[in-house]
Design an enzyme around this catalytic site. Structure first.
Site, PDB file in Angstrom:
ATOM      1  N   ASN A 162      32.433  84.540  12.686  1.00 31.10           N
ATOM      2  CA  ASN A 162      31.180  85.127  11.674  1.00 31.10           C
ATOM      3  C   ASN A 162      30.767  83.783  10.727  1.00 31.10           C
ATOM      4  O   ASN A 162      29.875  83.823  10.315  1.00 31.10           O
ATOM      5  CB  ASN A 162      31.398  86.456  11.184  1.00 31.10           C
ATOM      6  CG  ASN A 162      30.280  86.327   9.786  1.00 31.10           C
ATOM      7  OD1 ASN A 162      29.216  87.101   9.329  1.00 31.10           O
ATOM      8  ND2 ASN A 162      31.044  86.133   8.737  1.00 31.10           N
ATOM      9  N   TYR A 203      20.773  74.040  11.981  1.00 33.45           N
ATOM     10  CA  TYR A 203      21.046  75.214  11.636  1.00 33.45           C
ATOM     11  C   TYR A 203      20.818  76.033  13.151  1.00 33.45           C
ATOM     12  O   TYR A 203      21.279  76.257  14.133  1.00 33.45           O
ATOM     13  CB  TYR A 203      20.940  75.529  10.568  1.00 33.45           C
ATOM     14  CG  TYR A 203      21.120  77.561  10.243  1.00 33.45           C
ATOM     15  CD1 TYR A 203      22.462  77.939  10.478  1.00 33.45           C
ATOM     16  CD2 TYR A 203      20.178  78.530  10.550  1.00 33.45           C
ATOM     17  CE1 TYR A 203      22.906  78.629   9.830  1.00 33.45           C
ATOM     18  CE2 TYR A 203      20.888  80.000   9.981  1.00 33.45           C
ATOM     19  CZ  TYR A 203      21.649  79.957  10.012  1.00 33.45           C
ATOM     20  OH  TYR A 203      22.133  81.455   9.555  1.00 33.45           O
ATOM     21  N   LYS A 208      22.221  77.522  15.707  1.00 32.54           N
ATOM     22  CA  LYS A 208      22.709  79.310  16.861  1.00 32.54           C
ATOM     23  C   LYS A 208      21.664  79.962  18.474  1.00 32.54           C
ATOM     24  O   LYS A 208      22.327  80.567  18.496  1.00 32.54           O
ATOM     25  CB  LYS A 208      22.027  79.655  15.563  1.00 32.54           C
ATOM     26  CG  LYS A 208      21.912  80.041  13.982  1.00 32.54           C
ATOM     27  CD  LYS A 208      23.532  80.424  14.393  1.00 32.54           C
ATOM     28  CE  LYS A 208      24.400  80.687  12.550  1.00 32.54           C
ATOM     29  NZ  LYS A 208      25.591  81.628  12.471  1.00 32.54           N
TER      30      LYS A 208
HETATM   31  P1  NAD Z   1      28.435  83.089   3.209  1.00 36.09           P
HETATM   32  O1  NAD Z   1      28.382  81.938   2.574  1.00 36.09           O
HETATM   33  O2  NAD Z   1      28.518  84.435   2.055  1.00 36.09           O
HETATM   34  O3  NAD Z   1      29.166  83.188   3.760  1.00 36.09           O
HETATM   35  C1  NAD Z   1      30.309  82.120   4.917  1.00 36.09           C
HETATM   36  C2  NAD Z   1      31.768  83.145   4.997  1.00 36.09           C
HETATM   37  O4  NAD Z   1      31.825  81.542   5.677  1.00 36.09           O
HETATM   38  C3  NAD Z   1      32.204  82.323   4.243  1.00 36.09           C
HETATM   39  O5  NAD Z   1      33.243  83.652   4.435  1.00 36.09           O
HETATM   40  C4  NAD Z   1      33.844  81.703   4.011  1.00 36.09           C
HETATM   41  O6  NAD Z   1      34.307  81.279   3.851  1.00 36.09           O
HETATM   42  C5  NAD Z   1      33.245  80.706   5.855  1.00 36.09           C
HETATM   43  N1  NAD Z   1      32.931  79.635   5.777  1.00 36.09           N
HETATM   44  C6  NAD Z   1      32.225  78.686   4.882  1.00 36.09           C
HETATM   45  N2  NAD Z   1      32.647  77.485   5.365  1.00 36.09           N
HETATM   46  C7  NAD Z   1      33.822  77.458   6.161  1.00 36.09           C
HETATM   47  C8  NAD Z   1      34.449  76.374   7.039  1.00 36.09           C
HETATM   48  N3  NAD Z   1      34.162  74.910   6.903  1.00 36.09           N
HETATM   49  N4  NAD Z   1      35.368  76.523   7.163  1.00 36.09           N
HETATM   50  C9  NAD Z   1      36.208  78.157   7.618  1.00 36.09           C
HETATM   51  N5  NAD Z   1      34.924  79.362   7.006  1.00 36.09           N
HETATM   52  C10 NAD Z   1      33.688  78.945   6.424  1.00 36.09           C
HETATM   53  O7  NAD Z   1      27.080  83.524   4.295  1.00 36.09           O
HETATM   54  P2  NAD Z   1      26.763  85.325   4.963  1.00 36.09           P
HETATM   55  O8  NAD Z   1      25.252  84.917   4.729  1.00 36.09           O
HETATM   56  O9  NAD Z   1      27.922  85.790   4.059  1.00 36.09           O
HETATM   57  O10 NAD Z   1      26.720  84.330   6.568  1.00 36.09           O
HETATM   58  C11 NAD Z   1      27.654  84.568   7.751  1.00 36.09           C
HETATM   59  C12 NAD Z   1      27.041  84.269   8.935  1.00 36.09           C
HETATM   60  O11 NAD Z   1      26.043  85.222   8.732  1.00 36.09           O
HETATM   61  C13 NAD Z   1      27.402  82.978   8.838  1.00 36.09           C
HETATM   62  O12 NAD Z   1      27.461  83.325  10.925  1.00 36.09           O
HETATM   63  C14 NAD Z   1      25.642  82.796   8.951  1.00 36.09           C
HETATM   64  O13 NAD Z   1      24.456  81.981   9.626  1.00 36.09           O
HETATM   65  C15 NAD Z   1      24.975  84.129   9.299  1.00 36.09           C
HETATM   66  N6  NAD Z   1      23.198  84.343   8.856  1.00 36.09           N
HETATM   67  C16 NAD Z   1      23.606  84.644   7.732  1.00 36.09           C
HETATM   68  C17 NAD Z   1      22.101  85.080   7.754  1.00 36.09           C
HETATM   69  C18 NAD Z   1      21.731  85.956   5.897  1.00 36.09           C
HETATM   70  O14 NAD Z   1      20.659  86.160   5.863  1.00 36.09           O
HETATM   71  N7  NAD Z   1      22.765  85.520   4.747  1.00 36.09           N
HETATM   72  C19 NAD Z   1      20.959  84.885   8.035  1.00 36.09           C
HETATM   73  C20 NAD Z   1      21.606  84.923   9.458  1.00 36.09           C
HETATM   74  C21 NAD Z   1      23.265  84.624   9.987  1.00 36.09           C
END
Ligand code: NAD
Length: 246
Positions: free
Chosen positions: A89, A154, A158
């Protein structure tokens, strides 16, 4: 749904979608291990969960370093003699125009969003093969279906996540290992909070279900895909986006 005794590893488990997913599996009695980028954020997430009455484990391996990832996965296996579910994730996003995007920006996105999934999956597969069962779930994004107007690294990353998902699903099906992805729409997390208001508002207006998604919307999809209810589902990219952009 019951995940009693199942061991679940969640990368990016310290906040947002990952932390909510950890909480959801803990509620279902799984043994949960969260990975984060730093000791501090991992400890903070573990104490948040503890305050809510949940015990989890946490590590912060460099996800880009296969040996470090492999050692951490081995520690988890040695503790419980099983790794049932891996949720890839962790991810970072981007929204800069191509002229402003550096090679380093592009590489950083690919390293975390793509190469890290390769490393963690490579590390767990031998244990899952040995058990003749396992589930690998990846966090994709709606941008893997539609692309996005700026921040090309990005969506590129994905689309690659979807490629890994579909390919590993085919490679690992003979070993009873299922591989699926969830493609979230716009979800209320720090990642979205960091985007500019003018970028988010028009997107929300276009969501047919009329709201931004909650981290629990994604966690629920992971629970389903990890469960035996999804035992005939593999190689799927499940869109959880309120029909955004359809
Ligand atoms: P967030 O920024 O709240 O959390 C990101 C997580 O990734 C955190 O736990 C962080 O510790 C970890 N992370 C970041 N950089 C890192 C690194 N270098 N090494 C290890 N861990 C690392 O983001 P989120 O919104 O919870 O996103 C989680 C996933 O969901 C991601 O893959 C993101 O692309 C995907 N996503 C999010 C959304 C959205 O709208 N929030 C939409 C589509 C996809």
């Amino acid at each position: 749904m019951n995940f009693e005794n199942k061991v679940v590893v969640i990368t990016g488990g310290t906040r947002g979608i990952g932390l909510e997913t950890a909480r959801s599996f803990l509620k279902m009695k799984a043994k949960v291990v969260i990975f984060g980028s730093k000791e501090e954020s991992v400890n903070k997430a573990l104490s948040t969960l503890k305050e809510e009455g949940y015990e989890a484990l946490g590590y912060y391996p460099n996800l880009n370093d296969y040996e470090e990832v492999n050692e951490t996965i081995k520690k988890i296996y040695d503790k419980w003699q099983r790794i049932d579910i891996l949720i890839n994730n962790a991810g970072i996003s981007a929204n800069k125009k191509i002229e402003e995007t550096t090679e380093e920006d592009f590489k950083n996105i690919m390293d975390l969003n793509v190469k890290a999934i390769f490393n963690t999956s490579k590390a767990v597969v031998p244990y899952m093969k040995k058990a003749n069962r396992g589930v690998i779930l990846n966090t994709s994004s709606m941008v893997s279906i539609y692309g996005q107007p700026s921040g090309v690294g990005y969506p590129a990353s994905k689309f690659a996540v979807n490629g890994i998902t579909k390919s590993l699903a085919r490679e690992l099906a003979p070993f009873n290992i299922r591989v699926n992805a969830v493609a979230p729409g716009i979800i209320k997390t720090d990642m979205v909070a960091s985007l500019k208001e003018e970028m988010i508002a028009p997107l929300i207006n276009k969501i047919p279900l009329g709201r931004i998604g909650e981290p629990s919307d994604i966690a629920n999809a992971f629970l389903f895909l990890a469960s035996d209810m999804a035992s005939y589902i593999t190689g799927v990219i499940l869109q959880v986006d309120g029909a955004a952009y359809n």
